[in-house]
Design a protein around this motif. Structure first.
Motif, mmCIF file in Angstrom:
data_model
loop_
_atom_site.group_PDB
_atom_site.id
_atom_site.type_symbol
_atom_site.label_atom_id
_atom_site.label_comp_id
_atom_site.label_asym_id
_atom_site.label_seq_id
_atom_site.Cartn_x
_atom_site.Cartn_y
_atom_site.Cartn_z
ATOM 1 N N VAL A 178 73.978 5.449 27.637
ATOM 2 C CA VAL A 178 73.420 5.588 29.179
ATOM 3 C C VAL A 178 73.440 4.201 29.117
ATOM 4 C CG1 VAL A 178 71.692 6.520 30.592
ATOM 5 C CG2 VAL A 178 72.857 7.915 28.676
ATOM 6 N N ALA A 179 72.485 3.816 28.465
ATOM 7 C CA ALA A 179 72.346 2.148 29.293
ATOM 8 C C ALA A 179 73.470 1.286 29.082
ATOM 9 C CB ALA A 179 71.180 1.605 28.274
ATOM 10 N N LEU A 180 74.594 1.195 28.574
ATOM 11 C CA LEU A 180 75.701 0.512 28.657
ATOM 12 C C LEU A 180 76.204 1.091 30.491
ATOM 13 C CD1 LEU A 180 77.683 -1.380 28.055
ATOM 14 C CD2 LEU A 180 78.498 0.479 26.670
ATOM 15 N N PHE B 230 73.512 7.582 39.297
ATOM 16 C CA PHE B 230 72.759 9.304 39.316
ATOM 17 C C PHE B 230 73.437 9.503 37.838
ATOM 18 C CE2 PHE B 230 76.062 8.890 42.147
ATOM 19 C CZ PHE B 230 76.679 10.027 42.330
ATOM 20 N N ALA B 231 72.762 10.597 37.402
ATOM 21 C CA ALA B 231 72.719 11.141 36.012
ATOM 22 C C ALA B 231 74.461 11.659 36.084
ATOM 23 C CB ALA B 231 72.036 12.476 35.954
ATOM 24 N N GLN B 232 74.204 12.622 37.408
ATOM 25 C CA GLN B 232 75.788 13.083 37.246
ATOM 26 C C GLN B 232 76.843 11.557 37.313
ATOM 27 O OE1 GLN B 232 77.135 15.550 40.789
ATOM 28 N NE2 GLN B 232 78.941 15.963 39.093
ATOM 29 N N ALA B 233 77.151 11.037 37.442
ATOM 30 C CA ALA B 233 77.923 9.871 38.099
ATOM 31 C C ALA B 233 77.951 8.908 36.060
ATOM 32 C CB ALA B 233 77.876 8.390 38.967
ATOM 33 N N LEU B 234 76.621 8.719 36.593
ATOM 34 C CA LEU B 234 76.894 8.533 34.844
ATOM 35 C C LEU B 234 77.360 9.058 33.283
ATOM 36 C CD1 LEU B 234 73.136 6.134 35.473
ATOM 37 C CD2 LEU B 234 76.031 6.001 35.155
ATOM 38 N N GLY B 235 76.543 10.309 34.060
ATOM 39 C CA GLY B 235 77.492 11.470 32.773
ATOM 40 C C GLY B 235 79.132 11.295 32.763
ATOM 41 N N GLU B 236 80.322 11.685 34.146
ATOM 42 C CA GLU B 236 81.328 11.576 34.556
ATOM 43 C C GLU B 236 81.668 10.286 33.501
ATOM 44 O OE1 GLU B 236 82.433 12.376 37.743
ATOM 45 O OE2 GLU B 236 81.240 14.240 38.201
ATOM 46 N N ARG B 237 80.847 9.241 33.908
ATOM 47 C CA ARG B 237 81.563 8.212 33.259
ATOM 48 C C ARG B 237 81.648 7.577 31.877
ATOM 49 N NH1 ARG B 237 80.777 2.300 35.627
ATOM 50 N NH2 ARG B 237 81.357 1.111 34.283
ATOM 51 N N ILE B 238 80.723 8.424 31.146
ATOM 52 C CA ILE B 238 80.468 8.536 29.805
ATOM 53 C C ILE B 238 81.200 9.990 28.675
ATOM 54 C CG2 ILE B 238 79.765 6.364 29.463
ATOM 55 C CD1 ILE B 238 77.015 8.247 29.282
ATOM 56 N N GLY B 239 81.528 10.949 29.350
ATOM 57 C CA GLY B 239 81.606 11.647 29.322
ATOM 58 C C GLY B 239 80.709 12.927 28.474
ATOM 59 N N MET B 240 79.554 12.825 29.322
ATOM 60 C CA MET B 240 78.424 13.643 28.985
ATOM 61 C C MET B 240 77.451 14.019 30.178
ATOM 62 S SD MET B 240 74.806 11.038 27.531
ATOM 63 C CE MET B 240 75.709 10.374 26.186
ATOM 64 N N ALA B 241 77.158 15.402 29.612
ATOM 65 C CA ALA B 241 76.542 15.849 30.499
ATOM 66 C C ALA B 241 75.261 15.280 31.229
ATOM 67 C CB ALA B 241 76.008 17.648 30.070
ATOM 68 N N LYS C 80 72.915 16.542 32.638
ATOM 69 C CA LYS C 80 71.120 17.368 31.191
ATOM 70 C C LYS C 80 71.228 15.654 29.921
ATOM 71 C CE LYS C 80 73.160 20.639 28.033
ATOM 72 N NZ LYS C 80 72.980 22.384 27.930
ATOM 73 N N ARG C 81 71.953 15.282 30.021
ATOM 74 C CA ARG C 81 71.574 14.319 28.800
ATOM 75 C C ARG C 81 71.251 13.292 29.428
ATOM 76 N NH1 ARG C 81 76.389 15.102 24.264
ATOM 77 N NH2 ARG C 81 75.499 12.967 23.523
ATOM 78 N N VAL C 82 72.156 12.642 30.364
ATOM 79 C CA VAL C 82 72.065 11.547 31.079
ATOM 80 C C VAL C 82 70.495 11.131 31.087
ATOM 81 C CG1 VAL C 82 72.635 10.040 32.498
ATOM 82 C CG2 VAL C 82 74.320 11.554 31.155
ATOM 83 N N GLY C 83 69.796 12.143 31.932
ATOM 84 C CA GLY C 83 67.843 12.258 32.576
ATOM 85 C C GLY C 83 67.378 11.814 32.143
ATOM 86 N N PRO C 84 67.072 12.289 30.865
ATOM 87 C CA PRO C 84 65.933 12.300 30.206
ATOM 88 C C PRO C 84 65.948 10.470 29.860
ATOM 89 C CG PRO C 84 67.124 14.402 29.444
ATOM 90 C CD PRO C 84 67.714 13.723 30.270
ATOM 91 N N GLN C 85 67.461 10.246 30.058
ATOM 92 C CA GLN C 85 67.317 8.241 29.786
ATOM 93 C C GLN C 85 66.344 7.681 30.644
ATOM 94 O OE1 GLN C 85 67.732 8.168 26.514
ATOM 95 N NE2 GLN C 85 67.613 9.931 25.872
ATOM 96 N N LEU C 86 67.138 8.287 32.087
ATOM 97 C CA LEU C 86 67.310 7.243 32.794
ATOM 98 C C LEU C 86 65.455 7.453 33.128
ATOM 99 C CD1 LEU C 86 69.837 8.704 35.670
ATOM 100 C CD2 LEU C 86 70.089 6.969 34.121
ATOM 101 N N LYS C 87 64.910 8.717 33.069
ATOM 102 C CA LYS C 87 63.356 8.933 33.156
ATOM 103 C C LYS C 87 63.076 8.167 32.303
ATOM 104 C CE LYS C 87 60.393 12.443 33.100
ATOM 105 N NZ LYS C 87 59.754 13.379 32.432
ATOM 106 N N ARG C 88 63.518 7.524 30.915
ATOM 107 C CA ARG C 88 62.687 6.811 30.038
ATOM 108 C C ARG C 88 63.214 5.773 30.444
ATOM 109 N NH1 ARG C 88 58.716 5.471 27.529
ATOM 110 N NH2 ARG C 88 59.514 4.678 25.216
ATOM 111 N N PHE C 89 64.413 4.888 31.648
ATOM 112 C CA PHE C 89 64.127 3.784 31.226
ATOM 113 C C PHE C 89 63.891 3.910 32.781
ATOM 114 C CE2 PHE C 89 68.530 3.817 29.683
ATOM 115 C CZ PHE C 89 68.492 3.904 28.660
#
Length: 111
Positions: free
Chosen positions: A36-38, A49-60, A62-71
């Motif tokens: 997610v950081a990359l 935003f979570a959906q676009a980033l998830g699509e970029r790396i093939g990840m749901a 709902k898994r991207v969001g918690p990483q964004l919150k941590r950042f």
């Protein structure tokens, strides 16, 4: 550019190869955090935003969001105010050397 980061192979220092998720977990304590950081480091500002980033790396997302919150908690991202009734949560990269370091690490690992 879209990356298939999950299948990227790394040379482990002592033990053959490991996928990027294992690398991320070993170094960052979470299998998704480096991926997610990359994605954040390389994304267009309008795609932070979570959906676009998830699509970029093939990840749901709902898994991207918690990483964004941590950042955000670490001061590496700024959560932007929501506009109107939109549910999408946009972020802005903080002006931190962390993002350049992540880009450099990603480039080194994919070489």
């Amino acid at each position: 550019m879209v990356y298939d980061l999950w299948s990227m192979e790394l040379r482990a220092h002592h033990s053959g190869t490991a996928n990027l998720g294992e690398f991320s977990h070993g170094l960052w304590g979470n299998q998704d955090r480096f991926l997610v950081a990359l994605a954040v480091a390389e994304a267009d500002p309008s795609d932070l935003f979570a959906q676009a980033l998830g699509e970029r790396i093939g990840m749901a997302d709902k898994r991207v969001g918690p990483q964004l919150k941590r950042f955000v908690e670490l001061g590496l991202l700024v959560r932007l105010p929501q506009v109107g009734g939109e549910r999408r949560v946009y972020h802005q990269r903080a002006n931190e050397p962390f993002w350049e370091a992540v880009r450099a690490m990603g480039a080194a690992l994919s070489a």
